[in-house]
Design a protein around this motif. Structure first.
Motif, PDB file in Angstrom:
ATOM      1  N   PHE A   1     -18.442 -17.380 -16.319  1.00  0.00           N
ATOM      2  CA  PHE A   1     -17.582 -17.077 -15.709  1.00  0.00           C
ATOM      3  C   PHE A   1     -17.488 -15.578 -14.862  1.00  0.00           C
ATOM      4  CE2 PHE A   1     -13.378 -17.548 -13.245  1.00  0.00           C
ATOM      5  CZ  PHE A   1     -13.305 -18.258 -12.388  1.00  0.00           C
ATOM      6  N   GLN A   2     -16.821 -15.457 -13.322  1.00  0.00           N
ATOM      7  CA  GLN A   2     -17.278 -14.466 -12.635  1.00  0.00           C
ATOM      8  C   GLN A   2     -15.953 -14.415 -11.423  1.00  0.00           C
ATOM      9  OE1 GLN A   2     -19.733 -11.829 -10.661  1.00  0.00           O
ATOM     10  NE2 GLN A   2     -19.372 -10.091 -11.031  1.00  0.00           N
ATOM     11  N   TRP A   3     -14.700 -14.072 -11.354  1.00  0.00           N
ATOM     12  CA  TRP A   3     -13.615 -14.626 -10.338  1.00  0.00           C
ATOM     13  C   TRP A   3     -13.987 -13.761  -9.190  1.00  0.00           C
ATOM     14  CZ3 TRP A   3      -9.771 -17.915  -9.673  1.00  0.00           C
ATOM     15  CH2 TRP A   3      -9.276 -17.312  -8.735  1.00  0.00           C
ATOM     16  N   ARG A   4     -14.073 -12.672  -9.455  1.00  0.00           N
ATOM     17  CA  ARG A   4     -14.513 -12.379  -7.980  1.00  0.00           C
ATOM     18  C   ARG A   4     -15.918 -10.971  -8.456  1.00  0.00           C
ATOM     19  NH1 ARG A   4     -12.499  -7.847  -4.371  1.00  0.00           N
ATOM     20  NH2 ARG A   4     -12.846  -8.203  -2.362  1.00  0.00           N
ATOM     21  N   GLN A   5     -17.179 -11.067  -6.741  1.00  0.00           N
ATOM     22  CA  GLN A   5     -17.934 -10.191  -7.448  1.00  0.00           C
ATOM     23  C   GLN A   5     -17.685  -8.137  -7.181  1.00  0.00           C
ATOM     24  OE1 GLN A   5     -21.071 -11.082  -5.086  1.00  0.00           O
ATOM     25  NE2 GLN A   5     -20.992 -13.334  -5.673  1.00  0.00           N
ATOM     26  N   ARG A   6     -18.777  -7.202  -7.438  1.00  0.00           N
ATOM     27  CA  ARG A   6     -17.962  -5.920  -7.318  1.00  0.00           C
ATOM     28  C   ARG A   6     -17.750  -5.160  -6.093  1.00  0.00           C
ATOM     29  NH1 ARG A   6     -22.809  -3.199  -8.780  1.00  0.00           N
ATOM     30  NH2 ARG A   6     -24.148  -4.478  -7.865  1.00  0.00           N
ATOM     31  N   SER A   7     -16.786  -4.787  -5.805  1.00  0.00           N
ATOM     32  CA  SER A   7     -16.330  -4.887  -4.040  1.00  0.00           C
ATOM     33  C   SER A   7     -16.258  -3.475  -3.932  1.00  0.00           C
ATOM     34  CB  SER A   7     -14.930  -5.328  -3.880  1.00  0.00           C
ATOM     35  OG  SER A   7     -13.918  -4.821  -4.958  1.00  0.00           O
ATOM     36  N   PHE A   8     -15.423  -2.617  -3.013  1.00  0.00           N
ATOM     37  CA  PHE A   8     -16.080  -1.053  -2.166  1.00  0.00           C
ATOM     38  C   PHE A   8     -14.715  -1.718  -1.445  1.00  0.00           C
ATOM     39  CE2 PHE A   8     -20.173  -1.989  -3.510  1.00  0.00           C
ATOM     40  CZ  PHE A   8     -21.147  -0.611  -3.653  1.00  0.00           C
ATOM     41  N   THR A   9     -14.017  -0.148  -1.241  1.00  0.00           N
ATOM     42  CA  THR A   9     -12.369  -0.606  -0.415  1.00  0.00           C
ATOM     43  C   THR A   9     -12.336   0.970  -0.204  1.00  0.00           C
ATOM     44  OG1 THR A   9     -11.376  -2.297  -1.699  1.00  0.00           O
ATOM     45  CG2 THR A   9     -10.203  -0.733   0.016  1.00  0.00           C
ATOM     46  N   PHE A  10     -11.861   1.614   1.157  1.00  0.00           N
ATOM     47  CA  PHE A  10     -12.057   2.431   2.242  1.00  0.00           C
ATOM     48  C   PHE A  10     -10.362   2.585   2.611  1.00  0.00           C
ATOM     49  CE2 PHE A  10     -16.321   1.887   2.175  1.00  0.00           C
ATOM     50  CZ  PHE A  10     -17.285   2.944   1.998  1.00  0.00           C
ATOM     51  N   THR A  11      -9.771   3.219   2.563  1.00  0.00           N
ATOM     52  CA  THR A  11      -8.064   2.935   2.681  1.00  0.00           C
ATOM     53  C   THR A  11      -8.089   4.947   3.543  1.00  0.00           C
ATOM     54  OG1 THR A  11      -8.497   2.229   0.742  1.00  0.00           O
ATOM     55  CG2 THR A  11      -6.255   3.445   1.596  1.00  0.00           C
ATOM     56  N   PHE A  12      -6.889   4.607   4.379  1.00  0.00           N
ATOM     57  CA  PHE A  12      -7.185   5.502   4.900  1.00  0.00           C
ATOM     58  C   PHE A  12      -5.499   5.708   5.006  1.00  0.00           C
ATOM     59  CE2 PHE A  12      -4.579   7.579   8.842  1.00  0.00           C
ATOM     60  CZ  PHE A  12      -5.404   9.028   8.741  1.00  0.00           C
ATOM     61  N   THR A  13      -4.072   6.547   5.224  1.00  0.00           N
ATOM     62  CA  THR A  13      -2.827   6.724   4.510  1.00  0.00           C
ATOM     63  C   THR A  13      -2.382   7.713   5.316  1.00  0.00           C
ATOM     64  OG1 THR A  13      -3.393   5.558   1.456  1.00  0.00           O
ATOM     65  CG2 THR A  13      -1.011   6.848   3.060  1.00  0.00           C
ATOM     66  N   TYR A  14      -1.570   7.440   6.385  1.00  0.00           N
ATOM     67  CA  TYR A  14      -1.066   8.681   7.009  1.00  0.00           C
ATOM     68  C   TYR A  14       0.966   8.605   6.255  1.00  0.00           C
ATOM     69  CZ  TYR A  14       1.432  11.241  10.503  1.00  0.00           C
ATOM     70  OH  TYR A  14       1.535  12.599  11.338  1.00  0.00           O
ATOM     71  N   ARG A  15       1.673   9.536   6.013  1.00  0.00           N
ATOM     72  CA  ARG A  15       2.576   9.893   5.817  1.00  0.00           C
ATOM     73  C   ARG A  15       3.904  10.808   6.630  1.00  0.00           C
ATOM     74  NH1 ARG A  15      -0.810  10.139   1.372  1.00  0.00           N
ATOM     75  NH2 ARG A  15      -1.022  12.381   2.155  1.00  0.00           N
TER      76      ARG A  15
END
Length: 853
Positions: free
Chosen positions: A813-827
């Protein structure tokens, strides 16, 4: 630990003052007795009139956060053996009464640089204003785990992980972030366990909450990880906490900025498989009020897959192979808006409103190949489409009143939570070989409503070196499940309601609790002793087309669907700690607690629900609560660049829950045996384990940490003539590294392995996963770009084998496959808190604090 040690130190100072200043001590001093040398216990009214007060407030220099239990030490220059002092209260405020004179003054807080004022003349009462302390670089290096501002603090009853910004969870959820906390494990389906035990209580800001899904972990997959300030791992809970959860408690503390002015951050992410999200944290703080808000929107595709190879000892088919493909599309929006109003200098009222809405669209495709002997006999295709709409609300009020300057405090809380979840499913199954024929077409409707009220009051009374606490908590929860199954009658072409499965079940869980606890310190030894009394009512009411006798005949079981059970239990707790040095770098701790595990509505509801026509899950109204007694022995040691945390533990649980599988004696229309899973009270379960964690900072650019947990559990019990006893050992390990590269680039690697494990009927193989993340600061450190890869090797799959007398199932059982995420944060108006910029020097120099009066 940062807060506890200064308290211990101040109590030790008070003890020293008493021991070194007996009534006749003044006759032995070489100086002439003066007002400044007179023992407090011997003070006359005239001398008392000449006493002065020294007061002030202590905060973290960088964050502005108040520091409770910081210590003011006053050493008389004329008589160095005479020491006076005090500690800060919950508002970071101290006030010490002393005689006028010259003193060496210092303000201390573990992990921070000591602020020193040498040879200061105090002739009259003075308010020193706000004193800012900087974190000591040497201390910080010893307690870093991962990311920014990541430390571990050890308290009498818990460990606190200030997880800060973990790069690998940028754009991720709270559920993802928890998998990086030592002692915690999140499996492929999101189930959370503590030291290998899934009966863990999840709290948000110290309370059961709609944010945590009323004990379910589903809601944690919707909330952004960026909302977390810290996680408290409470393996030996004190009496102030609910007794629920035999494994312990995970208390998730959400961020609430304390810095004056308007500030916040915005974070946006996009990923593959298709995902995106945006989160905003904003805060407005003045001297009179504090308004805070976290709002986020999230979209995610979560493709997964599963494989089952089932062999049967009876029935028409000898073997059935299933291939499943999961396509999940999740959309979620949540917001938390609150305001804290400071009624007086000593009291405040905080109100907040939380709202979450989500819409999930899931499609599961299941291809079955059915064999007689080794020959393929037939093939079927099953498609299940499910739409789920969920709305959650929560209203919270909190009142705090500091009754006096000695730390006496009263708090009161009220909280109302509501959750409404609607599921509509269409299930179609048909043969594709040898002919294309419809087997079954079903419509399933399920509506689950949860309402919960919480009322709580707590009182704290400091008594010199000791502290007394008492309180009340009432939790009143109702869960209503309305389930209907309509099946197509192919002869008439009409949908017919399945009376055997259609039902409405109402489950109430009401808990009233009183607690008291007392803590004290004697030199390096501290203890916290508590007792909690809880009265539990579990009540079930079934509304269906059957009366109880027809219900028993239909399902073939002898149970009472309607019940009203009451339990009264005492839950003692004891936590001890011994400090080997005054700096708090080495200690040993011992904890004992008694806990309860109450069955939830899903485990109680007697009407079956099914994941397929051949596999059903049925709750058991005859389930009683399980009780446990647990012991924990811990050891902590800090060196300049290395920190070791470790513990060994033992738990004995009676009436422990166990899910077992058994034949129902029924078959499908195409002659496949139907298997039932049902939870039971197994007789006893014994757990033994040990864990260790290392945090190592060899250089400024490299931070390493790892943890290891090994445990064994043995259970015994018989159900329906079958012995389900088992003896199993397992372990899991976690490693993380963070490297600071040139050009303000950070590189983080997290690796996790969980060893093989087994239950009475199922053996599961080991599980391995690696996550990678990179980040770079831009826009004068106001912005951060990051990229992370979750499950780099695409290996986070659960492989298991279930064996019984009537069938064997091998699955992957595999709930979710390999994933890639790009994030930008501004403070904005909120500089990034960088580890290497939180103070320099050797951590013990003078003048490292500053007055801001």
């Amino acid at each position: 630990m940062k807060k506890c040690f200064p308290l211990f130190l101040s109590l030790f100072i008070s003890f020293t003052v008493f021991a070194q200043s007996p009534p006749d001590d003044r006759t032995n001093t070489p100086q002439k007795p003066s007002d400044t040398q007179t023992n407090t216990a011997q003070s006359t009214p005239d001398i008392e009139e000449k006493s002065i007060k020294i007061s002030g407030t202590v905060i973290d220099k960088e964050t502005g956060q108040i520091l409770e239990y910081a210590t003011l030490v006053l050493q008389s220059i004329a008589n160095p053996g005479k020491v006076n002092g005090g500690i800060t209260d919950g508002n970071g405020r101290f006030e010490v009464e002393t005689a006028p004179g010259e003193y060496n003054a210092s303000i201390e807080y573990i992990g921070y640089k000591t602020y020193k004022v040498p040879q200061k003349s105090f002739k009259e009462s003075i308010d020193l204003g706000t004193i800012s302390l900087s974190i000591a670089a040497s201390e910080l290096a010893g307690v870093e785990v991962v990311g920014e501002k990541t430390t571990v603090e050890v308290r009498l009853d818990k460990k606190i992980y200030n997880i800060g910004k973990d790069l690998t969870t940028s754009g991720a959820t709270i559920s993802d972030a928890l998998n990086n906390v030592p002692s915690v494990n999140v499996d492929v389906e999101g189930a959370i366990s503590l030291r290998g035990n899934e009966n863990v209580r999840i709290l948000i800001n110290g309370k059961p909450s709609a944010m945590a899904g009323f004990g379910s972990t589903e809601a944690l997959k919707q909330l952004p990880a960026d909302a977390i300030e810290k996680v408290e791992v409470i393996t030996s809970p004190s009496a102030r906490y609910d007794a629920e959860g035999t494994a312990g408690i995970l208390n998730i503390i959400l961020k609430k900025e304390k810095t004056l002015g308007f500030n916040g951050s915005v974070s946006a992410n996009i990923g593959y498989p298709s995902s995106s999200g945006i989160t905003a944290n904003v805060n407005l703080r003045t001297d009179k009020f504090n308004i805070f808000n976290t709002t986020s929107y999230r979209y995610r595709d979560a493709p997964g897959n599963a494989f089952f190879d089932n062999t049967y000892s009876s029935g028409r088919f000898d073997r059935v192979i299933e291939d499943r493909i999961y396509n999940r599309r999740d959309k979620g929006f949540n917001t938390n808006l609150g305001a804290e109003y400071f009624l007086t200098d000593n009291s405040s009222l905080t109100g907040s409103i939380f709202y979450r809405t989500s819409k999930d669209e899931d499609l599961t495709e299941n291809t079955n190949r059915r064999f007689i002997a080794d020959q393929l006999n037939s093939r079927t295709f099953r498609e299940e489409g499910e739409n789920q709409d969920q709305d959650s609300y929560q209203i919270s009020l909190n009142y705090v009143n500091k009754l006096d300057e000695d730390g006496q405090k009263l708090t009161a809380d009220f909280q109302y939570s509501k959750d409404d979840e609607i599921k509509n499913s269409t299930i179609e199954e048909r043969t594709t070989l040898p002919d294309d024929n419809l087997i079954v077409l079903e419509d399933v409707f399920e509506n689950e409503k949860q309402n919960e009220y919480l009322i709580q009051a707590d009182y704290v009374l400091p008594m010199g070196d000791a502290q007394f606490e008492a309180g009340y908590r009432g939790n009143f929860e109702q869960d209503i499940t309305d389930y209907r199954l309509d099946s197509l009658d192919q002869a008439s072409g009409q949908f017919v309601q399945n009376q055997n499965l259609t039902n409405k079940f109402t489950y109430d869980e009401n808990v009233n609790a009183l607690y008291t606890q007392y803590g004290n310190k004697f030199g390096p030894f501290s203890f916290l002793l508590g007792l909690r009394l809880e009265h539990t009512q579990l009540k079930g009411q079934l509304n269906s087309a059957f009366d109880n006798n027809d219900f028993e005949e239909s399902l073939g079981v002898d149970i009472q669907a309607n019940f009203d059970k009451k339990y009264l239990g005492l839950f003692p707790t004891l936590n001890l700690i011994y400090e080997f040095d005054e700096e708090g770098r080495e200690n040993i701790s011992l904890g004992y607690n008694r806990r309860i595990n109450r069955p939830g509505g899903w485990y109680i509801n007697p009407f079956p629900s099914r994941s397929s026509r051949t596999n059903i899950f049925q709750g058991n109204p005859d389930l009683d609560p399980a009780f446990s007694n647990a012991f924990d022995l811990g050891y902590l040691k800090r060196w300049d660049k290395l920190t070791l945390t470790s513990s060994i533990y033992y738990q004995r649980e009676t009436n422990a829950f166990e899910r077992v599988q058994e034949p129902t004696g029924q078959v499908t229309t195409d002659s496949i045996q139907i298997i039932r899973s049902i939870p039971i009270n197994l007789a006893t379960e014994n757990r033994y384990g040990a864990e260790a964690g290392l945090m190592y900072n060899p250089t400024k650019w490299l931070r390493l940490n790892g943890s290891f947990n090994i445990f064994k559990f043995a259970s015994e019990g018989v159900f329906n003539g079958v012995d389900y006893g088992t003896d199993n050992s397992s372990w899991f390990a976690r490693f993380s590294s963070k490297v600071s590269l040139p050009a303000k680039v950070e590189w983080q690697t997290n690796a996790f392995y969980r060893g093989p494990r087994s239950t009475a009927q199922t053996e599961t193989e080991g599980l391995f996963g690696i996550n990678l993340a990179f980040s770079k600061d831009i826009l004068n450190d106001n912005g951060t770009m990051s990229m992370n890869v979750n499950d780099l090797l695409n290996s986070f799959k659960r492989r298991s084998v279930t064996q019984t007398d009537f069938f064997t199932s091998r699955s992957e059982f595999q709930w979710r496959q390999r994933s890639f995420t790009f994030t930008f944060t501004y403070r904005f108006n909120q500089a990034k808190k960088r580890e290497n910029g939180r103070g320099g020097g050797d951590g013990g120099g003078e003048g490292d604090g500053e007055f801001e009066g």
